[in-house]
Design a protein around this motif. Sequence first.
Motif, PDB file in Angstrom:
ATOM      1  N   ARG A   1     -32.131 -55.163 -35.251  1.00 43.14           N
ATOM      2  CA  ARG A   1     -33.215 -54.849 -36.178  1.00 43.14           C
ATOM      3  C   ARG A   1     -33.767 -53.442 -35.927  1.00 43.14           C
ATOM      4  O   ARG A   1     -34.127 -52.729 -36.866  1.00 43.14           O
ATOM      5  N   LEU A   2     -33.824 -53.064 -34.673  1.00 41.77           N
ATOM      6  CA  LEU A   2     -34.302 -51.713 -34.355  1.00 41.77           C
ATOM      7  C   LEU A   2     -33.356 -50.665 -34.941  1.00 41.77           C
ATOM      8  O   LEU A   2     -33.803 -49.669 -35.530  1.00 41.77           O
ATOM      9  N   ASP A   3     -32.061 -50.882 -34.797  1.00 41.88           N
ATOM     10  CA  ASP A   3     -31.083 -49.960 -35.355  1.00 41.88           C
ATOM     11  C   ASP A   3     -31.245 -49.870 -36.872  1.00 41.88           C
ATOM     12  O   ASP A   3     -31.254 -48.770 -37.449  1.00 41.88           O
ATOM     13  N   ALA A   4     -31.396 -51.010 -37.524  1.00 42.26           N
ATOM     14  CA  ALA A   4     -31.559 -51.024 -38.978  1.00 42.26           C
ATOM     15  C   ALA A   4     -32.848 -50.318 -39.391  1.00 42.26           C
ATOM     16  O   ALA A   4     -32.896 -49.625 -40.420  1.00 42.26           O
ATOM     17  N   TYR A   5     -33.903 -50.485 -38.597  1.00 41.51           N
ATOM     18  CA  TYR A   5     -35.192 -49.868 -38.925  1.00 41.51           C
ATOM     19  C   TYR A   5     -35.130 -48.347 -38.761  1.00 41.51           C
ATOM     20  O   TYR A   5     -35.622 -47.599 -39.624  1.00 41.51           O
ATOM     21  N   VAL A   6     -34.536 -47.869 -37.671  1.00 38.27           N
ATOM     22  CA  VAL A   6     -34.402 -46.428 -37.482  1.00 38.27           C
ATOM     23  C   VAL A   6     -33.588 -45.820 -38.623  1.00 38.27           C
ATOM     24  O   VAL A   6     -33.933 -44.764 -39.170  1.00 38.27           O
ATOM     25  N   THR A   7     -32.524 -46.501 -39.028  1.00 37.96           N
ATOM     26  CA  THR A   7     -31.718 -46.030 -40.150  1.00 37.96           C
ATOM     27  C   THR A   7     -32.538 -45.998 -41.433  1.00 37.96           C
ATOM     28  O   THR A   7     -32.465 -45.036 -42.207  1.00 37.96           O
ATOM     29  N   ALA A   8     -33.349 -47.038 -41.653  1.00 33.78           N
ATOM     30  CA  ALA A   8     -34.186 -47.091 -42.860  1.00 33.78           C
ATOM     31  C   ALA A   8     -35.214 -45.960 -42.864  1.00 33.78           C
ATOM     32  O   ALA A   8     -35.486 -45.353 -43.919  1.00 33.78           O
TER      33      ALA A   8
ATOM     34  N   SER B   1     -39.643 -47.973 -28.527  1.00 34.46           N
ATOM     35  CA  SER B   1     -39.377 -49.401 -28.331  1.00 34.46           C
ATOM     36  C   SER B   1     -37.971 -49.653 -27.802  1.00 34.46           C
ATOM     37  O   SER B   1     -37.691 -50.731 -27.268  1.00 34.46           O
ATOM     38  N   SER B   2     -37.084 -48.662 -27.926  1.00 36.94           N
ATOM     39  CA  SER B   2     -35.715 -48.851 -27.458  1.00 36.94           C
ATOM     40  C   SER B   2     -35.650 -49.063 -25.955  1.00 36.94           C
ATOM     41  O   SER B   2     -34.699 -49.648 -25.440  1.00 36.94           O
ATOM     42  N   GLU B   3     -36.683 -48.595 -25.247  1.00 38.97           N
ATOM     43  CA  GLU B   3     -36.686 -48.675 -23.791  1.00 38.97           C
ATOM     44  C   GLU B   3     -37.205 -50.015 -23.270  1.00 38.97           C
ATOM     45  O   GLU B   3     -37.097 -50.309 -22.085  1.00 38.97           O
ATOM     46  N   GLU B   4     -37.786 -50.813 -24.149  1.00 37.43           N
ATOM     47  CA  GLU B   4     -38.375 -52.077 -23.682  1.00 37.43           C
ATOM     48  C   GLU B   4     -38.004 -53.258 -24.563  1.00 37.43           C
ATOM     49  O   GLU B   4     -38.730 -54.251 -24.624  1.00 37.43           O
ATOM     50  N   VAL B   5     -36.876 -53.160 -25.258  1.00 32.63           N
ATOM     51  CA  VAL B   5     -36.441 -54.232 -26.154  1.00 32.63           C
ATOM     52  C   VAL B   5     -36.342 -55.559 -25.415  1.00 32.63           C
ATOM     53  O   VAL B   5     -36.780 -56.605 -25.913  1.00 32.63           O
ATOM     54  N   GLN B   6     -35.768 -55.549 -24.231  1.00 31.56           N
ATOM     55  CA  GLN B   6     -35.567 -56.799 -23.500  1.00 31.56           C
ATOM     56  C   GLN B   6     -36.889 -57.482 -23.176  1.00 31.56           C
ATOM     57  O   GLN B   6     -37.038 -58.697 -23.360  1.00 31.56           O
TER      58      GLN B   6
ATOM     59  N   ALA C   1     -41.243 -54.566 -38.065  1.00 29.07           N
ATOM     60  CA  ALA C   1     -39.827 -54.428 -38.372  1.00 29.07           C
ATOM     61  C   ALA C   1     -38.969 -55.270 -37.441  1.00 29.07           C
ATOM     62  O   ALA C   1     -37.983 -55.886 -37.867  1.00 29.07           O
ATOM     63  N   LEU C   2     -39.328 -55.305 -36.168  1.00 31.94           N
ATOM     64  CA  LEU C   2     -38.531 -56.059 -35.199  1.00 31.94           C
ATOM     65  C   LEU C   2     -38.786 -57.559 -35.299  1.00 31.94           C
ATOM     66  O   LEU C   2     -37.888 -58.366 -35.073  1.00 31.94           O
ATOM     67  N   LEU C   3     -40.006 -57.939 -35.640  1.00 29.76           N
ATOM     68  CA  LEU C   3     -40.335 -59.354 -35.779  1.00 29.76           C
ATOM     69  C   LEU C   3     -39.813 -59.952 -37.087  1.00 29.76           C
ATOM     70  O   LEU C   3     -39.337 -61.091 -37.122  1.00 29.76           O
ATOM     71  N   HIS C   4     -39.923 -59.172 -38.166  1.00 27.15           N
ATOM     72  CA  HIS C   4     -39.709 -59.752 -39.494  1.00 27.15           C
ATOM     73  C   HIS C   4     -38.671 -59.026 -40.343  1.00 27.15           C
ATOM     74  O   HIS C   4     -38.358 -59.490 -41.433  1.00 27.15           O
ATOM     75  N   GLY C   5     -38.161 -57.908 -39.865  1.00 27.49           N
ATOM     76  CA  GLY C   5     -37.165 -57.166 -40.625  1.00 27.49           C
ATOM     77  C   GLY C   5     -37.652 -55.776 -41.002  1.00 27.49           C
ATOM     78  O   GLY C   5     -38.854 -55.563 -41.188  1.00 27.49           O
ATOM     79  N   PRO C   6     -36.737 -54.805 -41.122  1.00 30.15           N
ATOM     80  CA  PRO C   6     -37.097 -53.405 -41.362  1.00 30.15           C
ATOM     81  C   PRO C   6     -37.998 -53.172 -42.573  1.00 30.15           C
ATOM     82  O   PRO C   6     -38.862 -52.291 -42.547  1.00 30.15           O
ATOM     83  N   ALA C   7     -37.801 -53.945 -43.644  1.00 30.26           N
ATOM     84  CA  ALA C   7     -38.597 -53.726 -44.858  1.00 30.26           C
ATOM     85  C   ALA C   7     -40.084 -53.870 -44.587  1.00 30.26           C
ATOM     86  O   ALA C   7     -40.911 -53.169 -45.190  1.00 30.26           O
ATOM     87  N   TRP C   8     -40.459 -54.776 -43.667  1.00 26.69           N
ATOM     88  CA  TRP C   8     -41.875 -54.973 -43.364  1.00 26.69           C
ATOM     89  C   TRP C   8     -42.451 -53.815 -42.562  1.00 26.69           C
ATOM     90  O   TRP C   8     -43.642 -53.520 -42.657  1.00 26.69           O
TER      91      TRP C   8
END
Length: 320
Positions: free
Chosen positions: A307-314, A280-285, A240-247
């Motif tokens: 992308r993380l925000d969008a994925y959690v919402t999805a 993953s929110s703790e190590e995004v950087q 999701a973070l590499l390629h988008g939430p849909a993946w």
Amino acid sequence: MTNHNEAAAVPPLTLAWVSRHLEAGERIVRTEALRGGITAEMRRLTIRTRDGGTRDLVLRSFVDPFYAGHAKDLLSRETGALTLLPGTGVPAPGLVAVDPTAAHCAYPSLLMTHLAGRTVLDDEGLETRVPLLAGQLVAIHALRPVERPREYVALTTADTVVTPKGADVAVWAAAIDVIRRPAPPYEGRFLHRDFQPGNVLFDVAPPRPAGARITGVVDWAATSWGPADLDVAHCSTHLALLHGPAWGLRFAEAYEEAGGVLAAVASERLYWQVRDALASSEEVQLVAQSWREAGRTELTTRAVEERLDAYVTALMDALG
């Protein structure tokens, strides 16, 4: 010996240890730093053989003081996994030697064989790679070791989650509430525990389509016993973070299509998927930096946070 660059220089004490584990008449002629690792420094060592040919080994060293403090446990688990895997059909490095307490090396280290192929983090060919990743993870979960690794550990808590700037606070609060609940019951499986595109090697040589064959799975230092959902959730988050939430959502489907079994109840699936996404929110950087170093220069910390925000919402929309 010739260093490929300054960053690849191996401490003399470690070089001496490696040399003791080579065949008679062999010597190290080149070292090369391998990028992408977060917890340890990785180097490829080119060995000149007695007949004048070459072969490669990989040296994994825990240099950072924090990870060095956990190296004994990490290398013990990786050693156990690399001892188990030969003959199982799961492509993994072969164990050559290990020094988990730095008794002989400058840092806790593991020496292993080098596998062909490379990691592929690009969007191109993803529709081909995702089913292969899913099938490989099903094969890993089918392993039944005589001696189980330790039970999984969930390091993230509801109090340590870092809500990204600009995220929907209500959605994140609801997601955090999900992991306040007790973990659902599960049937244990052998887990890689860090199965994701950065730890899978593909044969991408022309004319083979991008990602058409997996040649190796690496970094077995976190092997654990736990729910298949947790490994699936981890790979889903990375996709999701590499390629988008849909993946990220697609990977769970691909895992089941490959014969894998996940929790039957949506609320239980949500627990594991959200737990890993929030972790993953703790190590995004750190993760974003490693991906930029690997060539995904557009993946800034902010881009990955979005992308993380969008994925959690999805996830909350799909399973909540």
